[in-house]
Design an enzyme around this catalytic site. Structure first.
Site, PDB file in Angstrom:
ATOM      1  N   HIS A 214       0.102 -11.654   1.816  1.00  0.00           N
ATOM      2  CA  HIS A 214      -0.880 -10.859   1.076  1.00  0.00           C
ATOM      3  C   HIS A 214      -1.541 -11.634  -0.062  1.00  0.00           C
ATOM      4  O   HIS A 214      -2.763 -11.568  -0.245  1.00  0.00           O
ATOM      5  CB  HIS A 214      -0.209  -9.602   0.539  1.00  0.00           C
ATOM      6  CG  HIS A 214      -1.167  -8.483   0.274  1.00  0.00           C
ATOM      7  ND1 HIS A 214      -0.798  -7.166   0.330  1.00  0.00           N
ATOM      8  CD2 HIS A 214      -2.493  -8.480  -0.033  1.00  0.00           C
ATOM      9  CE1 HIS A 214      -1.855  -6.399   0.061  1.00  0.00           C
ATOM     10  NE2 HIS A 214      -2.882  -7.177  -0.168  1.00  0.00           N
TER      11      HIS A 214
ATOM     12  N   TYR B  69       0.825  -1.220   0.000  1.00  0.00           N
ATOM     13  CA  TYR B  69       0.000   0.000   0.000  1.00  0.00           C
ATOM     14  C   TYR B  69       0.860   1.270   0.000  1.00  0.00           C
ATOM     15  O   TYR B  69       0.373   2.348  -0.335  1.00  0.00           O
ATOM     16  CB  TYR B  69      -0.924   0.051   1.229  1.00  0.00           C
ATOM     17  CG  TYR B  69      -1.983  -1.008   1.309  1.00  0.00           C
ATOM     18  CD1 TYR B  69      -2.199  -1.917   0.272  1.00  0.00           C
ATOM     19  CD2 TYR B  69      -2.784  -1.116   2.447  1.00  0.00           C
ATOM     20  CE1 TYR B  69      -3.176  -2.897   0.375  1.00  0.00           C
ATOM     21  CE2 TYR B  69      -3.762  -2.092   2.549  1.00  0.00           C
ATOM     22  CZ  TYR B  69      -3.957  -2.994   1.523  1.00  0.00           C
ATOM     23  OH  TYR B  69      -4.922  -3.961   1.640  1.00  0.00           O
TER      24      TYR B  69
END
Length: 270
Positions: A100, A42
């Site tokens: 992830h 991110y």
């Protein structure tokens, strides 16, 4: 059965950068949020860490989740990358660290990266560990490597238009907790007439209905917002109870609409 406890409600920070994410996290903590979800990819861990540090809320009261990116899966890289994340997040330990995405095309063996994740936990870098975007087959392999009790959650895309029933049902049978991400389907479900009608009946917002629908099924949710009014409103979904008939109505909305399906990264979905 997994006995780890995860907050049912948290703040997501996907797509939020710079001052925007600092503002979102700061306001959320002021309003009473006590769980924040970020990820290495991110590009906002430092800003999230800054907002938490400046919030005045004790670090021990905030549940912080981050996720290891696929570039860092090699056994020698994962722990080092998490240490980098801890520096950015201004903390000695995160509460939860997730893989992830499964390693694209199995480039890094699952036993290697899950083993490295377990090592990060042994070193005290993270209290709990888990997975994200894992299918039934991948969950089976992960359970075989770590055991169900070590996997705090599987964070998957799950919303009224993609109810992910195969994966969710398997997880439930295994006693594996599910976290729903994109519960509002990037806002798509907010204009749905079925959800709107249920919201009207409760004097609620469509977002509250979608979040309550997920919470009532035992999933954790991590909606994001940059607007204080929406952050505050979303929190109130925890007090909303939908009837069985309303839950059944929302069940009919499933159309397999997957929004997070990155080419070269996504596994063969259930």
């Amino acid at each position: 059965m997994n006995t780890n406890t995860l907050p049912a409600f948290g703040l997501g920070t996907f797509r939020l950068k710079g001052a925007v994410v600092i503002d979102s996290v700061r306001q959320a903590l002021e309003l009473g949020y006590r769980a924040v979800d970020t990820a290495q990819i991110y590009g906002n861990e430092a800003e999230v860490g800054q907002a938490i540090a400046e919030s005045g809320v004790p670090r021990g009261d905030i549940f912080v989740t981050t996720k290891i990116w696929t570039d860092h899966f090699g056994g020698d890289k994962l722990v080092a990358s998490l240490k980098d994340s801890l520096v950015k997040l201004r903390t000695e330990q995160v509460d939860l660290t997730l893989i992830h995405w499964p390693s694209p095309n199995g480039a890094v063996p699952m036993a290697e990266y899950l083993g490295a994740l377990a090592e990060a936990k042994r070193q005290g870098l993270t209290k709990q560990i888990g997975i994200s975007n894992f299918t039934v087959a991948l969950m089976q392999r992960a359970i075989g490597i770590l055991g169900t009790a070590e996997i705090a959650t599987n964070q998957i895309e799950l919303h009224p238009y993609l109810q992910n029933r195969t994966a969710a049902a398997f997880a439930k049978r295994q006693g594996l907790h599910v976290t729903s991400y994109m519960t509002l389907a990037y806002g798509k479900v907010l204009g749905d007439p079925v959800i709107q009608a249920i919201a009207d009946a409760h004097g609620a917002t469509p977002a509250q209905v979608a979040l309550a629908w997920a919470l009532q099924q035992g999933y954790a949710v991590i909606p994001s917002s940059t607007k204080r009014a929406n952050l505050e409103s979303n929190l109130k979904a925890q007090q909303l109870r939908l009837s069985e008939a309303e839950m059944a109505q929302i069940a009919t909305l499933d159309r397999g609409e997957r929004l997070a399906n990155p080419e070269g990264l996504a596994p063969a979905w259930d």
